[in-house]
Design an enzyme around this catalytic site. Structure first.
Site, PDB file in Angstrom:
ATOM      1  N   HIS A 117       0.908  -0.835   0.121  1.00 45.03           N
ATOM      2  CA  HIS A 117      -0.019   0.017  -0.086  1.00 45.03           C
ATOM      3  C   HIS A 117       1.028   1.351  -0.020  1.00 45.03           C
ATOM      4  O   HIS A 117       1.119   1.907   0.574  1.00 45.03           O
ATOM      5  CB  HIS A 117      -0.604  -0.045   1.225  1.00 45.03           C
ATOM      6  CG  HIS A 117      -2.023   1.351   1.404  1.00 45.03           C
ATOM      7  ND1 HIS A 117      -2.678   1.204   0.904  1.00 45.03           N
ATOM      8  CD2 HIS A 117      -1.451   2.412   0.993  1.00 45.03           C
ATOM      9  CE1 HIS A 117      -3.703   2.157   1.408  1.00 45.03           C
ATOM     10  NE2 HIS A 117      -2.664   2.826   1.468  1.00 45.03           N
TER      11      HIS A 117
ATOM     12  N   HIS B 219       1.444   5.371  -1.945  1.00 47.30           N
ATOM     13  CA  HIS B 219       1.217   6.836  -2.453  1.00 47.30           C
ATOM     14  C   HIS B 219       2.682   7.230  -3.183  1.00 47.30           C
ATOM     15  O   HIS B 219       3.337   7.578  -2.403  1.00 47.30           O
ATOM     16  CB  HIS B 219       0.505   7.947  -1.800  1.00 47.30           C
ATOM     17  CG  HIS B 219      -0.827   7.153  -0.910  1.00 47.30           C
ATOM     18  ND1 HIS B 219      -2.390   7.392  -1.400  1.00 47.30           N
ATOM     19  CD2 HIS B 219      -0.986   6.218   0.333  1.00 47.30           C
ATOM     20  CE1 HIS B 219      -3.003   6.892  -0.489  1.00 47.30           C
ATOM     21  NE2 HIS B 219      -2.345   6.225   0.087  1.00 47.30           N
TER      22      HIS B 219
ATOM     23  N   LYS C 180      -9.242  -0.719  -5.393  1.00 50.03           N
ATOM     24  CA  LYS C 180      -9.425   0.438  -3.772  1.00 50.03           C
ATOM     25  C   LYS C 180     -10.752   0.811  -3.547  1.00 50.03           C
ATOM     26  O   LYS C 180     -10.873   1.888  -4.641  1.00 50.03           O
ATOM     27  CB  LYS C 180      -8.509   1.167  -3.958  1.00 50.03           C
ATOM     28  CG  LYS C 180      -7.916   2.652  -2.452  1.00 50.03           C
ATOM     29  CD  LYS C 180      -7.605   1.544  -1.485  1.00 50.03           C
ATOM     30  CE  LYS C 180      -7.843   2.106   0.152  1.00 50.03           C
ATOM     31  NZ  LYS C 180      -6.891   3.049  -0.167  1.00 50.03           N
TER      32      LYS C 180
ATOM     33  N   HIS D 242     -10.948   0.955   2.133  1.00 50.24           N
ATOM     34  CA  HIS D 242     -10.241   2.170   3.270  1.00 50.24           C
ATOM     35  C   HIS D 242     -11.071   1.968   3.628  1.00 50.24           C
ATOM     36  O   HIS D 242     -12.600   2.876   3.517  1.00 50.24           O
ATOM     37  CB  HIS D 242     -10.004   3.447   2.288  1.00 50.24           C
ATOM     38  CG  HIS D 242      -9.378   4.667   3.625  1.00 50.24           C
ATOM     39  ND1 HIS D 242      -8.802   6.093   3.368  1.00 50.24           N
ATOM     40  CD2 HIS D 242     -10.059   5.787   4.546  1.00 50.24           C
ATOM     41  CE1 HIS D 242      -8.225   5.889   4.467  1.00 50.24           C
ATOM     42  NE2 HIS D 242      -9.377   5.764   5.272  1.00 50.24           N
TER      43      HIS D 242
ATOM     44  N   HIS E  25      -4.710  -0.572   5.776  1.00 51.36           N
ATOM     45  CA  HIS E  25      -3.924   0.014   6.922  1.00 51.36           C
ATOM     46  C   HIS E  25      -4.988  -0.192   8.034  1.00 51.36           C
ATOM     47  O   HIS E  25      -5.690   1.277   9.379  1.00 51.36           O
ATOM     48  CB  HIS E  25      -4.206   1.878   6.896  1.00 51.36           C
ATOM     49  CG  HIS E  25      -4.529   2.145   6.091  1.00 51.36           C
ATOM     50  ND1 HIS E  25      -6.616   2.272   6.186  1.00 51.36           N
ATOM     51  CD2 HIS E  25      -4.771   2.785   4.708  1.00 51.36           C
ATOM     52  CE1 HIS E  25      -7.016   3.006   5.332  1.00 51.36           C
ATOM     53  NE2 HIS E  25      -5.552   2.816   4.553  1.00 51.36           N
TER      54      HIS E  25
ATOM     55  N   ASP F 219       1.420   2.702   3.325  1.00 49.32           N
ATOM     56  CA  ASP F 219       1.120   4.049   3.538  1.00 49.32           C
ATOM     57  C   ASP F 219       1.724   5.291   3.536  1.00 49.32           C
ATOM     58  O   ASP F 219       0.703   6.361   3.501  1.00 49.32           O
ATOM     59  CB  ASP F 219      -0.732   3.666   4.316  1.00 49.32           C
ATOM     60  CG  ASP F 219      -1.339   4.798   3.618  1.00 49.32           C
ATOM     61  OD1 ASP F 219      -2.075   4.792   2.597  1.00 49.32           O
ATOM     62  OD2 ASP F 219      -2.040   5.319   4.913  1.00 49.32           O
TER      63      ASP F 219
ATOM     64  N   ALA G  16      -3.295  15.129   5.621  1.00 50.70           N
ATOM     65  CA  ALA G  16      -3.622  13.328   6.208  1.00 50.70           C
ATOM     66  C   ALA G  16      -2.294  12.770   5.939  1.00 50.70           C
ATOM     67  O   ALA G  16      -2.647  12.730   3.992  1.00 50.70           O
ATOM     68  CB  ALA G  16      -4.982  12.520   6.189  1.00 50.70           C
TER      69      ALA G  16
HETATM   70  O1  DOR Z   1      -3.279   9.925   5.577  1.00 52.13           O
HETATM   71  C1  DOR Z   1      -3.301   9.492   4.454  1.00 52.13           C
HETATM   72  N1  DOR Z   1      -3.117   9.387   3.226  1.00 52.13           N
HETATM   73  N2  DOR Z   1      -4.368   8.384   4.252  1.00 52.13           N
HETATM   74  C2  DOR Z   1      -4.981   8.085   3.497  1.00 52.13           C
HETATM   75  O2  DOR Z   1      -6.057   6.992   3.466  1.00 52.13           O
HETATM   76  C3  DOR Z   1      -4.565   8.959   2.083  1.00 52.13           C
HETATM   77  C4  DOR Z   1      -3.520   9.515   2.486  1.00 52.13           C
HETATM   78  C5  DOR Z   1      -3.251  10.564   1.023  1.00 52.13           C
HETATM   79  O3  DOR Z   1      -3.399  10.167  -0.283  1.00 52.13           O
HETATM   80  O4  DOR Z   1      -2.361  11.410   1.499  1.00 52.13           O
HETATM   81 ZN    ZN Z   2      -3.227   5.122   1.705  1.00 50.13          ZN
END
Ligand code: DOR
Ligand code: ZN
Length: 349
Positions: free
Chosen positions: A13, A15, A100, A137, A175, A247, A263
């Site tokens: 997982h 990004h 997802k 999620h 997560h 994550d 976040a």
């Molecule tokens: O903290 C997070 N950031 N949780 C998520 O589900 C997405 C992620 C983000 O893409 O920044």
């Molecule tokens: Zn994520």
């Protein structure tokens, strides 16, 4: 000194973003990971096989030649716009690995999601036929649910019913952040869970009690110490239903330090060291390979890597990088510097 050898791990997982952020961050995932399950929450989201294929090429173009072992695994963003025939072709062609689901509004860019989990039964039936995992999620967005109860509420309100209607559907609770989530996985044989380095090593007091820390703010939010302990127990147990998904979610300091904190925790550089330190503290280093290299590979139907890494605990180093700068001058702060000072990682020849 404590030391352990493991097959090269996978990050199930991650990004990786796009453009200059992608260019700046991808080497940090590629350094020690073989596969990365790449999240589709771009703007606009990755929703077609052609978009996934093009994104995969943009990622590979940014991977340094010396790290060519890294293979991105692509996901599509669930919404009513998803074309199931296109998805089937993408899976068949090996371009798409999973889909997802984001609850609308739960986290970064999920304002683009439309529809409740319960509205996608046709998709779920096809995923079973294609033997393809649904990544979820799991956070309720009901305004009457307390922030720290959102995972448990989503499981009760949405995921339990979907699992009951589709008993053969493979689901990854992404997560997982609470004891309730761990319990849900243990009582549903077709549900597995990824766990992040930050949820394994921090709890909400770290976020809120000693001066509020934007760099630890993520979704789902860090929960109680008891929740963290349940995650640690699941991870070190060796149970094949639990595996690493970092994550890693980079945001520039301009988005992290302000009145509306984005976040996401950028743990790609040192996430492996953080997990090693958790296992070391639990005297469970011999179980590390299951959690970071074997369990997830088995869930996604791939053999573990034949390459090996050695992790060795060391005297704390005081000079290691703590942030990066993108080509447009943005900075991103690294998570896990404290733990990374204590670990040396190397490829085993
Ligand atoms: O903290 C997070 N950031 N949780 C998520 O589900 C997405 C992620 C983000 O893409 O920044
Ligand atoms: Zn994520």
């Amino acid at each position: 000194m404590a030391s352990v050898e493991i097959p090269m791990p996978d990050d199930w997982h991650v990004h990786l973003r796009d453009d200059d952020m992608l260019a700046a961050v991808v080497e940090h995932t590629a350094r020690w990971f073989r596969y990365g399950m790449v999240m589709p929450n771009l703007r606009p989201p990755v929703q077609t096989t052609a978009q996934a294929d093009a994104y995969r090429r943009r990622i590979l173009n940014r991977v340094p030649a010396a790290l060519s072992h890294f293979q991105p695994q692509m996901t599509l963003f669930v919404s009513h716009d998803l074309d199931l025939d296109d998805l089937g072709r993408g899976i068949e062609a090996g371009i798409v690995r999973a889909v997802k689901f984001y609850p609308p509004g739960a986290t970064t860019n999920s304002d683009q999601a439309k529809g409740d989990l319960g509205e996608f039964d046709e998709l779920f039936g096809r995923l079973v036929e294609w033997n393809t995992q649904l990544l979820v999620h799991a956070e309720s967005t009901r305004s009457d649910v307390d922030l720290f109860d959102r995972e448990a509420a989503f499981l009760d309100d949405h995921l339990a019913a979907v699992c009951a209607r589709h008993p053969k559907l493979g689901v990854t609770l992404e997560h997982v952040s609470t004891a309730a989530g761990v319990e849900f996985v243990r009582s549903n044989p077709n549900v597995v869970a990824s766990i992040t380095p930050h949820h394994l090593s921090r709890e909400r007091a770290d976020l809120l009690a000693f001066g509020m820390k934007p760099d630890l703010y993520c979704k789902p939010v860090l929960n109680t110490a008891a929740d963290r302990d349940a995650l640690v127990e699941a991870a070190v147990s060796g149970d094949g239903q639990f595996f690493l998904g970092t994550d890693s979610a980079p945001h520039p300091t301009t988005a992290k330090y302000g009145p509306n904190v984005a976040a996401g925790v950028f743990n790609a550089p040192y996430g492996l060291e953080v997990v090693a330190e958790v296992f070391h503290q639990q005297e469970a280093l011999e179980e590390l390979g299951k959690f970071v290299s074997l369990n997830g590979a088995a869930v996604y139907g791939v053999p573990p890597s034949v390459d090996q890494l050695r992790l060795t605990r060391r005297e704390a180093q005081d000079t290691i990088p703590e942030r990066l700068r993108t080509s447009s001058g943005e900075e991103v702060v690294f998570f896990g510097v404290e733990e990374a000072r204590l670990w040396h990682i190397e490829a085993v020849a």
